[in-house]
Scaffold this motif. Structure first.
Motif, PDB file in Angstrom:
ATOM      1  N   ALA A   2       0.818  -1.216   0.000  1.00 24.35           N
ATOM      2  CA  ALA A   2       0.000   0.000   0.000  1.00 24.35           C
ATOM      3  C   ALA A   2       0.851   1.264   0.000  1.00 24.35           C
ATOM      4  O   ALA A   2       0.432   2.291  -0.564  1.00 24.35           O
ATOM      5  N   TYR A   3       2.036   1.203   0.610  1.00 22.94           N
ATOM      6  CA  TYR A   3       2.847   2.423   0.694  1.00 22.94           C
ATOM      7  C   TYR A   3       3.335   2.867  -0.676  1.00 22.94           C
ATOM      8  O   TYR A   3       3.586   4.051  -0.908  1.00 22.94           O
ATOM      9  N   PHE A  27       0.498   4.920  -1.896  1.00 27.81           N
ATOM     10  CA  PHE A  27       0.428   6.222  -1.208  1.00 27.81           C
ATOM     11  C   PHE A  27       1.475   7.195  -1.761  1.00 27.81           C
ATOM     12  O   PHE A  27       1.328   8.407  -1.634  1.00 27.81           O
ATOM     13  N   GLU A  78       1.083  11.877   6.151  1.00 30.11           N
ATOM     14  CA  GLU A  78      -0.023  11.455   7.014  1.00 30.11           C
ATOM     15  C   GLU A  78      -0.290   9.959   6.945  1.00 30.11           C
ATOM     16  O   GLU A  78      -1.089   9.450   7.724  1.00 30.11           O
ATOM     17  N   ARG A  79       0.355   9.296   6.025  1.00 28.20           N
ATOM     18  CA  ARG A  79       0.200   7.836   5.952  1.00 28.20           C
ATOM     19  C   ARG A  79       1.185   7.137   6.898  1.00 28.20           C
ATOM     20  O   ARG A  79       0.975   6.000   7.286  1.00 28.20           O
ATOM     21  N   ARG A 126       2.403   5.345  12.719  1.00 26.79           N
ATOM     22  CA  ARG A 126       1.155   4.595  12.766  1.00 26.79           C
ATOM     23  C   ARG A 126       1.395   3.118  13.090  1.00 26.79           C
ATOM     24  O   ARG A 126       2.456   2.572  12.757  1.00 26.79           O
ATOM     25  N   HIS A 153       0.715  -0.892  12.523  1.00 21.49           N
ATOM     26  CA  HIS A 153       0.657  -1.682  11.286  1.00 21.49           C
ATOM     27  C   HIS A 153       1.603  -1.138  10.222  1.00 21.49           C
ATOM     28  O   HIS A 153       1.354  -1.248   9.031  1.00 21.49           O
ATOM     29  N   PRO A 163       3.570  -2.597   4.853  1.00 14.79           N
ATOM     30  CA  PRO A 163       2.309  -2.661   5.592  1.00 14.79           C
ATOM     31  C   PRO A 163       2.254  -3.948   6.409  1.00 14.79           C
ATOM     32  O   PRO A 163       2.219  -5.048   5.846  1.00 14.79           O
TER      33      PRO A 163
END
Lengths: 87, 355
Positions: free
Chosen positions: A6-7, A10, A40-41, A50, A52, A82
């Motif tokens: 996912a990164y 992003f 912000e991710r 964050r 996870h 992730p």
């Protein structure tokens, strides 16, 4: 730094970023400078990384090496992953 | 140009967009966008054609996405942020509400932890509404089964300074000065008083889009009506098969008509009576079951954001289910047809009426 899963999305599809950094914390700063959409991710509004989110230095978990203070050396690859939990 | 309807369907695994033809008889399904993130709610802004999606995700945290090209491309907005020095962090968006036509740049968002956020730049950035956040009674808010969120943002039809918000579990708050001051708005008329605390578990609060002051509210164990000028919530539950449920809708023109989907309070599905939409045409005094075309006895479930209506005449009504169906009625609920199936668990349905 090598982005996974996912990164990568992003960061607009970017796969990796090469930068100079002495620690994981500095590397993350450089990563966000290169891809502001990751700010912000990676961290919440209070600056905390964050949950996870897994960071590995080559094959070693950065949490076991000092997390944001974990030192980096020439040629290290920081994996931004992730994290998966549960079953 | 003929009006068409596009359904924004939020699911536990992404956003689906169902684009209807002019007759609302054929639907082209696109998606999923943002999977595997849960889309708790998505909304269309008729003022400028924007679409918003509440993307609630573990990886990278939750975020609000906006599309300015009818869902073709999306952009991440600046996250809602809780004040420094506290222990709260933005966890999820529960609801996105485009502002009043008189405030064209304003968009509202309700979040978990329960708070109201305001955007004054068409959803690009968000600021917490501190006057609501500073309410001393906030200390009494507690999580419901699904968490503690602000999910209902009911903006008055004619005066954008008048609005109410609904919180689970925190009750209703009302402002009449654009959010400068707030008062609790939980006085009930005619309801059984055995569990007054349960009243504060608001499930859905709606403002009529044309009639100032007209409200309809689905609470944990009751349904309430409020006519213009009234200051209490009128108990209107008698005649429903159960007193529990989430999904609710108001007729966009008729001032006496609203819809709910009752669920069994223990099983949380529509059993044993089966899925059905219930309609009142007399402000909740009586309720009729509308189920022509729906599978008989099906124990399906539709949740808080699960039902919505379009603005056409006759009105179209739509609901999604936990088993991945989307059902549509283009005759105000008289008959139903399935317009999508095998989707992930549907968490929200929003009907965008597009010129």
């Amino acid at each position: 730094m090598l982005l996974h899963g996912a990164y990568r999305g992003f960061a607009g599809g970017a796969r990796d970023v090469t930068l100079d950094a002495a620690t994981i914390g500095e590397a993350l700063e450089g990563l966000v400078r290169a891809h502001p959409s990751l700010a912000e991710r990676l961290r919440d509004e209070h600056g905390k990384l964050r949950p996870h989110l897994a960071l590995f230095i080559n094959q070693d978990d950065a949490r076991l090496l000092g997390w944001e203070d974990a030192p980096l050396h020439d040629g290290d690859i920081v994996h931004v992953i992730p994290a998966v939990s549960g079953g | 140009m003929a009006k068409k309807v596009t359904l924004l369907v939020g699911t536990k695994k992404g956003l689906y967009i169902l684009r209807g033809d002019a007759g609302r008889g054929s639907w082209a399904c696109e998606g999923p966008e943002f999977a595997p993130a849960e889309i708790h709610h998505a909304a269309y802004d008729p003022r400028d054609g924007s679409m918003f999606a509440a993307v609630n995700q573990t990886w990278g945290g939750s975020r609000i996405e906006v599309s300015r090209d009818m869902g073709k491309t999306w952009k991440t907005t600046k996250n809602p942020a809780f004040p420094e020095g506290g222990d709260r962090t933005f966890s999820k968006t529960w609801h996105i509400e485009p502002g009043h036509s008189k405030t064209p740049n304003v968009v509202w968002a309700g979040t978990e932890p329960a708070a109201l956020f305001k955007s004054e730049d068409r959803g690009e950035t968000w600021s917490i509404v501190k006057s609501l956040d500073d309410q001393p009674s906030r200390a009494k808010w507690v999580p419901g089964f699904g968490g503690m969120g602000l999910h209902s943002i009911a903006i008055d039809a004619t005066d954008p300074k008048k609005m109410q918000v609904g919180i689970s579990v925190g009750g209703v708050y009302r402002t009449e000065d654009g959010g400068v001051t707030w008062v609790q708005d939980n006085k009930v008329n005619g309801a059984p008083s055995e569990r007054p605390d349960v009243f504060y578990c608001i499930h859905k609060l709606l403002a009529h889009p044309e009639e100032s002051g007209l409200r309809f509210m689905r609470v944990h164990e009751e349904v309430y009506w409020r006519d213009p000028g009234e200051t209490t919530w009128q108990f209107s539950t008698k005649g429903l098969p159960t007193n529990f449920g989430f999904a609710a809708a108001m007729h966009p023109r008729d001032r006496s008509t609203a819809y709910v989907i009752p669920l069994d309070g223990m099983k949380r599905t529509a059993s044993p009576f089966g899925i059905g939409v219930y309609r009142t045409t007399d402000k909740g005094k009586t309720w009729d079951r509308l189920d022509r075309g729906l599978p008989e006895g099906a124990p399906m479930e539709s949740v808080r954001e699960g039902m919505h209506n379009d603005r056409l005449d006759p009105m179209g009504l739509y609901f999604g289910t936990a088993n991945g169906d989307v059902w549509a009625s283009k005759n105000e609920g008289e008959s139903w047809s399935r317009v999508a199936q095998y989707l992930p668990y549907v968490t929200s349905v929003h009907a965008a009426t597009i010129e």
